[in-house]
Design an enzyme around this catalytic site. Structure first.
Site, PDB file in Angstrom:
ATOM      1  N   ASP A   1       0.823  -1.203   0.000  1.00 37.57           N
ATOM      2  CA  ASP A   1       0.000   0.000   0.000  1.00 37.57           C
ATOM      3  C   ASP A   1       0.856   1.251   0.000  1.00 37.57           C
ATOM      4  O   ASP A   1       2.061   1.193   0.147  1.00 37.57           O
ATOM      5  CB  ASP A   1      -0.884   0.022   1.249  1.00 37.57           C
ATOM      6  CG  ASP A   1      -2.164  -0.756   1.021  1.00 37.57           C
ATOM      7  OD1 ASP A   1      -2.402  -1.184  -0.121  1.00 37.57           O
ATOM      8  OD2 ASP A   1      -2.916  -0.938   1.996  1.00 37.57           O
TER       9      ASP A   1
ATOM     10  N   LYS B   1      -3.828   3.088  -2.851  1.00 37.72           N
ATOM     11  CA  LYS B   1      -4.894   4.002  -3.266  1.00 37.72           C
ATOM     12  C   LYS B   1      -4.504   5.385  -2.821  1.00 37.72           C
ATOM     13  O   LYS B   1      -4.117   5.604  -1.690  1.00 37.72           O
ATOM     14  CB  LYS B   1      -6.213   3.626  -2.586  1.00 37.72           C
ATOM     15  CG  LYS B   1      -6.704   2.252  -2.950  1.00 37.72           C
ATOM     16  CD  LYS B   1      -8.060   1.989  -2.303  1.00 37.72           C
ATOM     17  CE  LYS B   1      -8.592   0.620  -2.699  1.00 37.72           C
ATOM     18  NZ  LYS B   1      -7.819  -0.487  -2.139  1.00 37.72           N
TER      19      LYS B   1
ATOM     20  N   MET C   1      -9.877   8.329   9.184  1.00 41.02           N
ATOM     21  CA  MET C   1     -10.385   8.952   7.947  1.00 41.02           C
ATOM     22  C   MET C   1     -11.398  10.046   8.285  1.00 41.02           C
ATOM     23  O   MET C   1     -12.422  10.176   7.621  1.00 41.02           O
ATOM     24  CB  MET C   1     -11.036   7.883   7.053  1.00 41.02           C
ATOM     25  CG  MET C   1     -10.072   6.787   6.657  1.00 41.02           C
ATOM     26  SD  MET C   1     -10.872   5.340   5.919  1.00 41.02           S
ATOM     27  CE  MET C   1     -11.509   4.484   7.359  1.00 41.02           C
TER      28      MET C   1
HETATM   29  N1  SAH Z   1      -5.286  -0.135   8.683  1.00 46.73           N
HETATM   30  C1  SAH Z   1      -4.896   1.188   9.117  1.00 46.73           C
HETATM   31  C2  SAH Z   1      -5.978   2.210   8.871  1.00 46.73           C
HETATM   32  C3  SAH Z   1      -6.270   2.457   7.428  1.00 46.73           C
HETATM   33  S1  SAH Z   1      -7.510   3.651   7.178  1.00 46.73           S
HETATM   34  C4  SAH Z   1      -4.510   1.128  10.600  1.00 46.73           C
HETATM   35  O1  SAH Z   1      -4.743   0.128  11.241  1.00 46.73           O
HETATM   36  O2  SAH Z   1      -3.945   2.110  11.094  1.00 46.73           O
HETATM   37  C5  SAH Z   1      -6.543   5.089   6.906  1.00 46.73           C
HETATM   38  C6  SAH Z   1      -6.715   6.049   8.054  1.00 46.73           C
HETATM   39  O3  SAH Z   1      -5.922   5.627   9.144  1.00 46.73           O
HETATM   40  C7  SAH Z   1      -6.260   7.444   7.778  1.00 46.73           C
HETATM   41  O4  SAH Z   1      -7.240   8.204   7.122  1.00 46.73           O
HETATM   42  C8  SAH Z   1      -6.010   7.974   9.159  1.00 46.73           C
HETATM   43  O5  SAH Z   1      -7.201   8.339   9.798  1.00 46.73           O
HETATM   44  C9  SAH Z   1      -5.478   6.741   9.849  1.00 46.73           C
HETATM   45  N2  SAH Z   1      -4.026   6.727   9.855  1.00 46.73           N
HETATM   46  C10 SAH Z   1      -3.216   5.831   9.268  1.00 46.73           C
HETATM   47  N3  SAH Z   1      -1.940   6.121   9.521  1.00 46.73           N
HETATM   48  C11 SAH Z   1      -1.938   7.216  10.300  1.00 46.73           C
HETATM   49  C12 SAH Z   1      -0.928   7.996  10.917  1.00 46.73           C
HETATM   50  N4  SAH Z   1       0.358   7.696  10.764  1.00 46.73           N
HETATM   51  N5  SAH Z   1      -1.294   9.064  11.658  1.00 46.73           N
HETATM   52  C13 SAH Z   1      -2.581   9.384  11.823  1.00 46.73           C
HETATM   53  N6  SAH Z   1      -3.580   8.680  11.271  1.00 46.73           N
HETATM   54  C14 SAH Z   1      -3.260   7.616  10.525  1.00 46.73           C
END
Ligand code: SAH
Length: 501
Positions: free
Chosen positions: A38, A60, A175
């Site tokens: 990803d 994406k 998100m």
């Molecule tokens: N599977 C991922 C989440 C994917 S959805 C997990 O477990 O973390 C993507 C969302 O995750 C982003 O829109 C944001 O809200 C959050 N996100 C992912 N990485 C982040 C980061 N380093 N800092 C803050 N939010 C994060």
């Protein structure tokens, strides 16, 4: 157990800090035949992949056409059926808003074996790095992970905002930036207190992480004002105010500073890691690369005759490493140095020797060739066979001085430093750097020539010592800080002192 063929591994890569990748994820990345990854995976996450591994980007990105979810599933199945071991690498945790569940279902339906490797999810990682405990004995006995951005194709909201509003604990929205204003309003309409603390964490655990704290009523405005963008988490709950005491990342001495490291890649890792530990964002822009020259007649002769030298002088850790390689290639080992006095130019070189079982007899107080010459003054070199093992383009201060004192000096070039072609992304990132660090004259000349007018002139220039500083000035630049101790620790100390001003 490493990656098995025909199996798909749904692997979480964590939130961005490479140090938060699990041991299992690294093991599988190192073993996989194919890796489908990803966008938001940690920098360097794929560095450990095999050279012959197939690396496929299926991320994406908002506004950019991407590989549809069905096709990702189909490609995983196809790769597994070809007998490959397949890693599907996702940001955070694969089962937390990661569509890992759907991919697992597709694999099961196709009869493909899979394993799920959890990752550190952003909801606990970005919060922890921002100093916000998602639960706390006094403030929150429960935490909910919520999507702030539902599937737009859903006709009815799957989220019961009234129920969320009365949830007895912390709400963590993934998100959640785009619809923040509507979501906050829905919570307040559902009875949540507008005065409740709320925080937004942008790029949590990445260099440049930013956190904004406000209240549920004001967080949307604060996020807009500070231009917080994705990826970001929104935290609603009394725990957000705990950050005042618990913030730690942003308190590191180099937090928010961008530092360019110009050493050769093989040498840069220690310096880069320490800088990162101190909170800096590191841009690796290696100016040079070490090209070993162990096949030359002079090196081979010196290595097989190593026992004849009464004094052996080493001027860099690379020199030590390569001299020992040359000695090994001649069928000898450290014992061949048993009769010699061994001189090292500085502590790094002495350490490299010690790692190979040799304690340096001579180690100057200052780490330049002139100081080594001084330190060697106590040793009688009249008529002695001396070996100076070093880089091809080194200065002749040391051999000249020893010859003047009657020594019979052999100089062998163990390696050449050649110019590294600058990486375009790194050059771009360097434009906004706060510091450029120079650890040798060759890095100065090679980098300034390679970058030309793309050299980041607004950055402060940090030099390891007087010889390097001279090269900086010769290149037409100013030295802003010169280390008092001319080694990496001295360079770091000078950087910390300057950053604290
Ligand atoms: N599977 C991922 C989440 C994917 S959805 C997990 O477990 O973390 C993507 C969302 O995750 C982003 O829109 C944001 O809200 C959050 N996100 C992912 N990485 C982040 C980061 N380093 N800092 C803050 N939010 C994060």
């Amino acid at each position: 157990m490493s990656a098995r063929s025909g199996v798909v591994y749904l692997v979480g890569a964590g939130p961005g800090d490479p140090g938060l990748m699990t041991a299992r994820s690294l093991e599988l990345i190192a073993g996989a035949d194919a890796i489908f990854y990803d966008r938001l995976i940690p920098p360097g996450a794929l560095d450990g992949a095999r050279d012959d591994a197939e690396l496929v980007y299926v991320g994406k990105q908002p506004g950019v056409p991407s590989v549809p979810q069905d096709e990702i599933g189909a490609r995983l199945i196809e790769a597994a059926r070809e007998g490959k071991s397949v890693v599907r690498l996702k940001g955070g945790d694969p089962f937390v808003f990661g569509r890992g569940g759907e991919e697992g279902e597709a694999l099961r339906a196709a009869g493909v074996e899979f394993e799920v490797v959890p990752g550190v999810t952003a909801g606990v990682a970005a919060t922890a790095y921002a100093g916000i405990p998602v639960t706390h004995r006094d403030d929150a006995s429960a935490v909910a992970f919520v999507t702030g951005h539902e599937d737009p194709e859903k006709t009815e909201s799957a989220l019961d905002w009234d129920a969320l509003a009365s949830f007895p604990g912390t709400l963590v929205f993934y998100m959640g930036v785009k619809r923040l204003a509507e979501n906050a309003a829905a919570l307040i309409a559902g009875g949540r207190d507008a005065e409740e603390p709320a925080a937004a964490i942008e790029r949590g655990t990445w260099p440049g992480q930013r956190t904004v704290v406000a209240t549920l009523g004001t967080i949307a405005d604060a996020v807009a004002r500070e231009e917080i963008g994705a990826p970001a988490l929104i935290v609603v709950g009394a725990v957000a105010a705990r950050r005042e005491d618990l913030a730690w990342l942003e308190r590191r001495p180099l937090h928010g500073r961008r530092v360019v490291v110009t050493r050769a890649r093989a040498q840069a890792s220690g310096l880069a890691a320490t800088l990162r530990d101190l909170g800096a964002e590191v841009v690796e822009l290696p100016a040079i690369r070490i090209e070993p020259r162990l096949d030359t007649a002079e090196v081979k002769e010196a290595a097989s005759a190593i026992g004849v030298y009464e004094l052996v002088c080493l001027t860099s850790p690379n020199g030590v490493r390569l001299l020992f390689e040359a000695i090994a290639a001649a069928g000898l080992d450290a014992r061949a140095l048993a009769g010699a006095t061994v001189a090292a130019i500085g502590p790094g070189t002495a350490r490299a020797l010690a790692e190979r079982g040799v304690l340096a007899d001579v180690l100057p107080e200052r780490f330049v060739a002139e100081a080594l010459v001084e330190a060697l003054a106590e040793i009688d070199v009249e008529g002695a066979r001396v070996l100076v093992a070093r880089a091809a383009e080194a200065r002749d201060v040391l051999p000249d001085a020893l010859r003047e004192r009657g020594a019979e000096v052999d100089v062998v070039s163990l390696y050449e430093t050649v110019r590294e072609r600058p990486d375009a992304d790194a050059v771009e990132a360097a434009q906004a750097a706060d510091y450029v660090t120079f650890t040798s004259s060759s890095t100065v000349t090679n980098l300034t020539e390679a970058l030309g007018d793309r050299f980041p002139t607004s950055a402060r220039i940090l030099s390891i010592g007087p010889v390097t500083s001279d090269s900086v000035r010769t290149a037409g630049l100013n030295v802003d800080v010169e280390a008092k101790r001319h080694d990496i620790d001295g360079l770091l100390a000078a950087l910390l002192e300057d950053a604290a001003k």
